[in-house]
Design an enzyme around this catalytic site. Sequence first.
Site, PDB file in Angstrom:
ATOM      1  N   GLY A  35      -4.660  -3.560   9.484  1.00  0.00           N
ATOM      2  CA  GLY A  35      -5.956  -3.632   8.838  1.00  0.00           C
ATOM      3  C   GLY A  35      -6.835  -4.762   9.342  1.00  0.00           C
ATOM      4  N   ALA A 126       4.589   6.151   0.063  1.00  0.00           N
ATOM      5  CA  ALA A 126       3.994   6.702  -1.157  1.00  0.00           C
ATOM      6  C   ALA A 126       2.473   6.647  -1.093  1.00  0.00           C
ATOM      7  CB  ALA A 126       4.509   5.943  -2.375  1.00  0.00           C
ATOM      8  N   CYS A 179       7.198  -7.843  -0.842  1.00  0.00           N
ATOM      9  CA  CYS A 179       7.419  -7.914  -2.285  1.00  0.00           C
ATOM     10  C   CYS A 179       8.499  -6.927  -2.728  1.00  0.00           C
ATOM     11  CB  CYS A 179       6.117  -7.675  -3.042  1.00  0.00           C
ATOM     12  SG  CYS A 179       5.256  -6.151  -2.593  1.00  0.00           S
TER      13      CYS A 179
END
Length: 449
Positions: A35, A126, A179
């Site tokens: 990104g 996901a 995380c």
Amino acid sequence: MNQPTMAQLVGPLRKELADSLSSCRVLVVGAGGIGCELLKNLVLAGFKNIEVIDLDTIDVSNLNRQFLFQKKHVGKSKAQVAKESVLRFCPSANITAYHDSIMNPDYNVEFFRNFQLVMNALDNRAARNHVNRMCLAADIPLIESGTAGYLGQVTVIKKGQTECYECQPKPTQKTFPGCTIRNTPSEPIHCIVWAKYLFNQLFGEEDADQEVSPDTADPEAAWNPADAAARATASDQDGDIKRVSTKEWARSTGYDPVKLFNKLFKDDIMYLLTMDKLWKKRKAPLPLDWTEIQQIESSQEEACGTGLKDQHVLGVQGYAQLFRRSVETLRSQLIEKGEGAELVWDKDDPPAMDFVTAAANLRMNVFSMNMKSRFDVKSMAGNIIPAIATTNAVIAGLIVLEALKILNSDFDQCRTVNLRCYSFDTLKPELHHVLSYLTYLCICFSHLV
């Protein structure tokens, strides 16, 4: 006789295409490794109206490859800081940043219809599946991308013209969000990655990318909009977070196996339990205590499985004892090597493999997963791929090239591009153009920062 007219150019682009870039609205999903590179490429190529969304916050481990971030930004919103950094060298751009999850119901089909093009720069399946479905429903072109070590891929998804992201089964994911590894593992591979990181943090070369302690900046632990907004606008004093070295702490205990065990599988887990928002929709972890485990009767600790010893699955007490023995062996190896020595993890080194097997299985037990045999752990532990900054840069450049084709209505020219390791002499002619374009962007960027 009519003379052929010359096409008007704006920089390296035809004027019509340049005008299209400056007027179209694009959505970038993810402000991490790919990104950051992508946002830089977009504004330098001429895109003016960009919206970027990312739930994550900046960690120290991001700084070696996500160049829009600095040490003072640690703990802040990736999307917000990426926007601010890009505007420093391209103030004319109109960038909107969202510190949020793209899977939030607010970002529905109508939201996606606001854009002419969506570009994925995600790190989990996901979210990729979700964006894929939203773009299909909204009939908006999607450029999907991903990297794994030195490999990468860019593909264009257009309803009715190409297969979608979920049309073909995907191989097992080999890179994972930090995380997830540190706070919310849901699969055995997450625990195995954590155990390998732990080995390096204790005995090998410390790497900020491989932190194993609970991630206090986990964005999911601060899901409330007010908390998210506060995190996105945090002051500079909230950055520059100081970390306690896992290795230094272990040395201060003399690499005591029991103290290490209780810190990793009891104290750290109890701390995770205080981040109660993580466990509203997940089963909470169960801390392990060394003393209590030693009181388990040996009759309850019989190994499961048949065949070779490496194919047996031990009980919790068995893995606790394996953890103790492996720590003692690795500690002795460090002492023999002398002050400041480091060990290198090798799946074929028995003590190192014992340590990862024990630590991974104990963590699996904490998070209520079925434990794995040494054989299974070894096969998975040897097949984990790190993130590479240069791969992200090349893939981001390829995304922009595909975006130019889409905006020029050249869908028949769009390709799925697979990045592999080749020498420059063996590259196909079209890839020479890709490298030339990337060089052009780098030259522009060097003059603007």
